[in-house]
Design a protein around this motif. Structure first.
Motif, PDB file in Angstrom:
ATOM      1  N   TRP A   1       0.824  -1.206   0.000  1.00 33.65           N
ATOM      2  CA  TRP A   1       0.000   0.000   0.000  1.00 33.65           C
ATOM      3  C   TRP A   1       0.860   1.259   0.000  1.00 33.65           C
ATOM      4  O   TRP A   1       0.598   2.219  -0.732  1.00 33.65           O
ATOM      5  CB  TRP A   1      -0.932   0.003   1.216  1.00 33.65           C
ATOM      6  CG  TRP A   1      -1.834   1.196   1.265  1.00 33.65           C
ATOM      7  CD1 TRP A   1      -2.757   1.571   0.339  1.00 33.65           C
ATOM      8  CD2 TRP A   1      -1.881   2.182   2.304  1.00 33.65           C
ATOM      9  NE1 TRP A   1      -3.392   2.727   0.732  1.00 33.65           N
ATOM     10  CE2 TRP A   1      -2.883   3.119   1.927  1.00 33.65           C
ATOM     11  CE3 TRP A   1      -1.212   2.349   3.508  1.00 33.65           C
ATOM     12  CZ2 TRP A   1      -3.197   4.216   2.733  1.00 33.65           C
ATOM     13  CZ3 TRP A   1      -1.535   3.441   4.305  1.00 33.65           C
ATOM     14  CH2 TRP A   1      -2.511   4.361   3.912  1.00 33.65           C
ATOM     15  N   GLN A   2       1.916   1.248   0.794  1.00 35.40           N
ATOM     16  CA  GLN A   2       2.749   2.451   0.900  1.00 35.40           C
ATOM     17  C   GLN A   2       3.622   2.664  -0.330  1.00 35.40           C
ATOM     18  O   GLN A   2       3.702   3.778  -0.861  1.00 35.40           O
ATOM     19  CB  GLN A   2       3.627   2.344   2.154  1.00 35.40           C
ATOM     20  CG  GLN A   2       2.841   2.393   3.456  1.00 35.40           C
ATOM     21  CD  GLN A   2       3.678   2.025   4.664  1.00 35.40           C
ATOM     22  OE1 GLN A   2       4.896   1.969   4.596  1.00 35.40           O
ATOM     23  NE2 GLN A   2       3.019   1.753   5.786  1.00 35.40           N
ATOM     24  N   LYS A   3       4.281   1.590  -0.805  1.00 35.25           N
ATOM     25  CA  LYS A   3       5.288   1.763  -1.846  1.00 35.25           C
ATOM     26  C   LYS A   3       4.731   1.578  -3.256  1.00 35.25           C
ATOM     27  O   LYS A   3       5.195   2.223  -4.195  1.00 35.25           O
ATOM     28  CB  LYS A   3       6.441   0.792  -1.605  1.00 35.25           C
ATOM     29  CG  LYS A   3       7.202   1.083  -0.313  1.00 35.25           C
ATOM     30  CD  LYS A   3       8.435   0.214  -0.176  1.00 35.25           C
ATOM     31  CE  LYS A   3       9.230   0.588   1.066  1.00 35.25           C
ATOM     32  NZ  LYS A   3      10.454  -0.235   1.224  1.00 35.25           N
ATOM     33  N   ARG A   4       3.782   0.672  -3.435  1.00 36.70           N
ATOM     34  CA  ARG A   4       3.273   0.401  -4.769  1.00 36.70           C
ATOM     35  C   ARG A   4       2.102   1.292  -5.146  1.00 36.70           C
ATOM     36  O   ARG A   4       1.895   1.572  -6.323  1.00 36.70           O
ATOM     37  CB  ARG A   4       2.876  -1.076  -4.890  1.00 36.70           C
ATOM     38  CG  ARG A   4       4.020  -2.054  -4.735  1.00 36.70           C
ATOM     39  CD  ARG A   4       4.956  -2.008  -5.935  1.00 36.70           C
ATOM     40  NE  ARG A   4       4.279  -2.410  -7.154  1.00 36.70           N
ATOM     41  CZ  ARG A   4       4.105  -3.667  -7.529  1.00 36.70           C
ATOM     42  NH1 ARG A   4       4.557  -4.663  -6.781  1.00 36.70           N
ATOM     43  NH2 ARG A   4       3.482  -3.932  -8.668  1.00 36.70           N
ATOM     44  N   THR A   5       1.284   1.682  -4.155  1.00 35.84           N
ATOM     45  CA  THR A   5       0.127   2.527  -4.465  1.00 35.84           C
ATOM     46  C   THR A   5       0.309   3.970  -4.015  1.00 35.84           C
ATOM     47  O   THR A   5      -0.558   4.805  -4.299  1.00 35.84           O
ATOM     48  CB  THR A   5      -1.155   1.975  -3.811  1.00 35.84           C
ATOM     49  OG1 THR A   5      -1.164   2.286  -2.411  1.00 35.84           O
ATOM     50  CG2 THR A   5      -1.261   0.465  -4.001  1.00 35.84           C
ATOM     51  N   GLY A   6       1.422   4.272  -3.309  1.00 36.58           N
ATOM     52  CA  GLY A   6       1.612   5.631  -2.817  1.00 36.58           C
ATOM     53  C   GLY A   6       0.575   6.026  -1.782  1.00 36.58           C
ATOM     54  O   GLY A   6       0.147   7.173  -1.721  1.00 36.58           O
ATOM     55  N   LYS A   7       0.163   5.045  -0.964  1.00 39.32           N
ATOM     56  CA  LYS A   7      -0.871   5.254   0.060  1.00 39.32           C
ATOM     57  C   LYS A   7      -2.186   5.733  -0.557  1.00 39.32           C
ATOM     58  O   LYS A   7      -2.876   6.597  -0.011  1.00 39.32           O
ATOM     59  CB  LYS A   7      -0.401   6.225   1.137  1.00 39.32           C
ATOM     60  CG  LYS A   7       0.754   5.704   1.969  1.00 39.32           C
ATOM     61  CD  LYS A   7       1.080   6.659   3.116  1.00 39.32           C
ATOM     62  CE  LYS A   7       2.206   6.103   3.978  1.00 39.32           C
ATOM     63  NZ  LYS A   7       2.530   7.007   5.109  1.00 39.32           N
ATOM     64  N   ASP A   8      -2.533   5.152  -1.675  1.00 48.00           N
ATOM     65  CA  ASP A   8      -3.800   5.469  -2.330  1.00 48.00           C
ATOM     66  C   ASP A   8      -4.953   5.129  -1.379  1.00 48.00           C
ATOM     67  O   ASP A   8      -5.115   3.968  -0.997  1.00 48.00           O
ATOM     68  CB  ASP A   8      -3.924   4.651  -3.614  1.00 48.00           C
ATOM     69  CG  ASP A   8      -5.195   4.950  -4.398  1.00 48.00           C
ATOM     70  OD1 ASP A   8      -6.040   5.716  -3.898  1.00 48.00           O
ATOM     71  OD2 ASP A   8      -5.343   4.399  -5.507  1.00 48.00           O
ATOM     72  N   PRO A   9      -5.770   6.108  -0.967  1.00 47.67           N
ATOM     73  CA  PRO A   9      -6.857   5.806  -0.022  1.00 47.67           C
ATOM     74  C   PRO A   9      -7.886   4.832  -0.577  1.00 47.67           C
ATOM     75  O   PRO A   9      -8.584   4.175   0.185  1.00 47.67           O
ATOM     76  CB  PRO A   9      -7.475   7.177   0.268  1.00 47.67           C
ATOM     77  CG  PRO A   9      -7.052   8.043  -0.877  1.00 47.67           C
ATOM     78  CD  PRO A   9      -5.714   7.534  -1.306  1.00 47.67           C
ATOM     79  N   ARG A  10      -7.981   4.724  -1.896  1.00 49.88           N
ATOM     80  CA  ARG A  10      -8.938   3.789  -2.491  1.00 49.88           C
ATOM     81  C   ARG A  10      -8.467   2.336  -2.334  1.00 49.88           C
ATOM     82  O   ARG A  10      -9.239   1.416  -2.583  1.00 49.88           O
ATOM     83  CB  ARG A  10      -9.129   4.105  -3.972  1.00 49.88           C
ATOM     84  CG  ARG A  10      -9.730   5.463  -4.246  1.00 49.88           C
ATOM     85  CD  ARG A  10      -9.862   5.746  -5.732  1.00 49.88           C
ATOM     86  NE  ARG A  10     -10.874   4.904  -6.354  1.00 49.88           N
ATOM     87  CZ  ARG A  10     -10.623   3.919  -7.196  1.00 49.88           C
ATOM     88  NH1 ARG A  10      -9.368   3.602  -7.504  1.00 49.88           N
ATOM     89  NH2 ARG A  10     -11.611   3.225  -7.727  1.00 49.88           N
ATOM     90  N   ARG A  11      -7.213   2.152  -1.954  1.00 50.42           N
ATOM     91  CA  ARG A  11      -6.667   0.796  -1.844  1.00 50.42           C
ATOM     92  C   ARG A  11      -6.126   0.494  -0.449  1.00 50.42           C
ATOM     93  O   ARG A  11      -5.293  -0.390  -0.285  1.00 50.42           O
ATOM     94  CB  ARG A  11      -5.580   0.590  -2.908  1.00 50.42           C
ATOM     95  CG  ARG A  11      -6.169   0.494  -4.305  1.00 50.42           C
ATOM     96  CD  ARG A  11      -5.108   0.543  -5.398  1.00 50.42           C
ATOM     97  NE  ARG A  11      -5.712   0.239  -6.697  1.00 50.42           N
ATOM     98  CZ  ARG A  11      -6.391   1.098  -7.427  1.00 50.42           C
ATOM     99  NH1 ARG A  11      -6.570   2.343  -6.995  1.00 50.42           N
ATOM    100  NH2 ARG A  11      -6.908   0.748  -8.596  1.00 50.42           N
ATOM    101  N   TRP A  12      -6.635   1.212   0.547  1.00 49.34           N
ATOM    102  CA  TRP A  12      -6.184   0.961   1.925  1.00 49.34           C
ATOM    103  C   TRP A  12      -6.642  -0.426   2.359  1.00 49.34           C
ATOM    104  O   TRP A  12      -7.837  -0.742   2.294  1.00 49.34           O
ATOM    105  CB  TRP A  12      -6.745   2.021   2.863  1.00 49.34           C
ATOM    106  CG  TRP A  12      -6.268   1.847   4.276  1.00 49.34           C
ATOM    107  CD1 TRP A  12      -4.989   1.654   4.704  1.00 49.34           C
ATOM    108  CD2 TRP A  12      -7.086   1.838   5.456  1.00 49.34           C
ATOM    109  NE1 TRP A  12      -4.944   1.538   6.069  1.00 49.34           N
ATOM    110  CE2 TRP A  12      -6.218   1.642   6.558  1.00 49.34           C
ATOM    111  CE3 TRP A  12      -8.454   1.987   5.689  1.00 49.34           C
ATOM    112  CZ2 TRP A  12      -6.684   1.588   7.877  1.00 49.34           C
ATOM    113  CZ3 TRP A  12      -8.919   1.933   6.988  1.00 49.34           C
ATOM    114  CH2 TRP A  12      -8.038   1.733   8.075  1.00 49.34           C
TER     115      TRP A  12
END
Length: 282
Positions: free
Chosen positions: A156-167
């Protein structure tokens, strides 16, 4: 004086009783029919969805429908709208309920279908619809895959950049909706899980067996394994084949003829692979 007071109270009571209407809980069709694409009220009513007893974060029932004999050799669990903004996925699941009830293909094994057309009702009914549930959790990253605490946070942190839609949530199966599906896998023990998504227009697969090469116009394009996903948990960790259908559009369903062809192709693959490879025995 006493009699006049009693008469006045009685009349007041009658007036209140006449104006008060009993509260009627909304049905599944009341909730979904005007929200879903290609979904008329007759089709929704024909689906005969029942309240599973489970509730979403905001208290909306999680509806389901069983089609087929309880003692069937194959048990198939079909999930729609695990992401609330993929409206077409719920509609396709509803259309498939009709096909399952109306059509009998010549399969070597009898099939018991269990449909959960809207796993994330809070996200679907939001204005506008949203991917996550009411607590902002991506339900398709919330399943207890091995090393979830480490891997899901890193992804979540590194691959999505902490995208809230993918928490992925605070812990595995932290949400009532993902717990419900997890419990269904434990109690219903499906031989196959079909998870309907949108809008990438491909077919994905996780788990044992040879995957289907196509369903209708969707061709196999395995996109990878994600921490906490249903495909990872069910297909890789639990050994239950998971067919993930990515419809081409999240707001529009395929044509009725295309949905029917996908349904036929799915059952042909089940007949060729699940039966011959001993999935029932597993």
């Amino acid at each position: 004086m006493k009699n006049k007071l009693l008469c006045a109270l009685a009349l007041l009571g009658l007036g209140l009783g006449a104006s008060a209407e009993p509260m009627v809980a909304p049905t599944a069709c009341d909730r979904f029919v005007h929200k879903l694409p290609n979904m008329g009220k007759p089709l929704c009513q024909q689906a005969e969805l029942v309240d599973s007893g489970a509730r979403s974060v905001q208290g909306t029932p999680l509806y389901m429908r069983d089609v087929g004999e309880d003692n069937a050799r194959l048990r198939v669990l079909v999930i729609g709208a695990i992401h609330g903004d993929e409206l077409s996925s719920a509609s396709v699941a509803m259309h498939w309920i009709r096909l399952a009830a109306d059509e009998k293909l010549d399969l070597p094994q009898t099939v018991h279908w269990r449909f959960v057309p809207v796993l994330n009702p809070d996200g679907l009914l939001a204005q506008p619809p949203k991917r996550t549930n009411a607590r902002g959790v991506d339900l398709n990253r919330n399943f207890p895959t091995p090393n979830w605490e480490r891997d899901s946070a890193i992804y979540w942190q590194k691959r999505t950049g902490k995208d809230p839609r993918r928490w992925p949530g605070p812990k595995p199966i932290s949400e009532p909706e993902s717990r419900f599906l997890h419990d269904q896998m434990q109690s219903y023990k499906p031989h196959l899980i079909v998870s309907i998504h949108a809008p990438y227009g491909v077919l994905d697969f996780d788990g044992p067996s040879v995957p289907p090469s196509r369903l209708g116009r969707l061709y196999l394009d395995q996109v990878g394994i994600f921490p906490g996903s249903l495909g990872n948990y069910g297909g890789v960790h639990k050994g239950v084949p998971v067919v993930t259908i990515e419809l081409p559009n999240s707001m529009r369903t395929p044509l009725d003829s295309e949905m029917r062809q996908m349904w036929i192709d799915l059952q042909r693959w089940m007949s060729a692979r699940l039966s011959s490879e001993g999935a029932v025995a597993r």
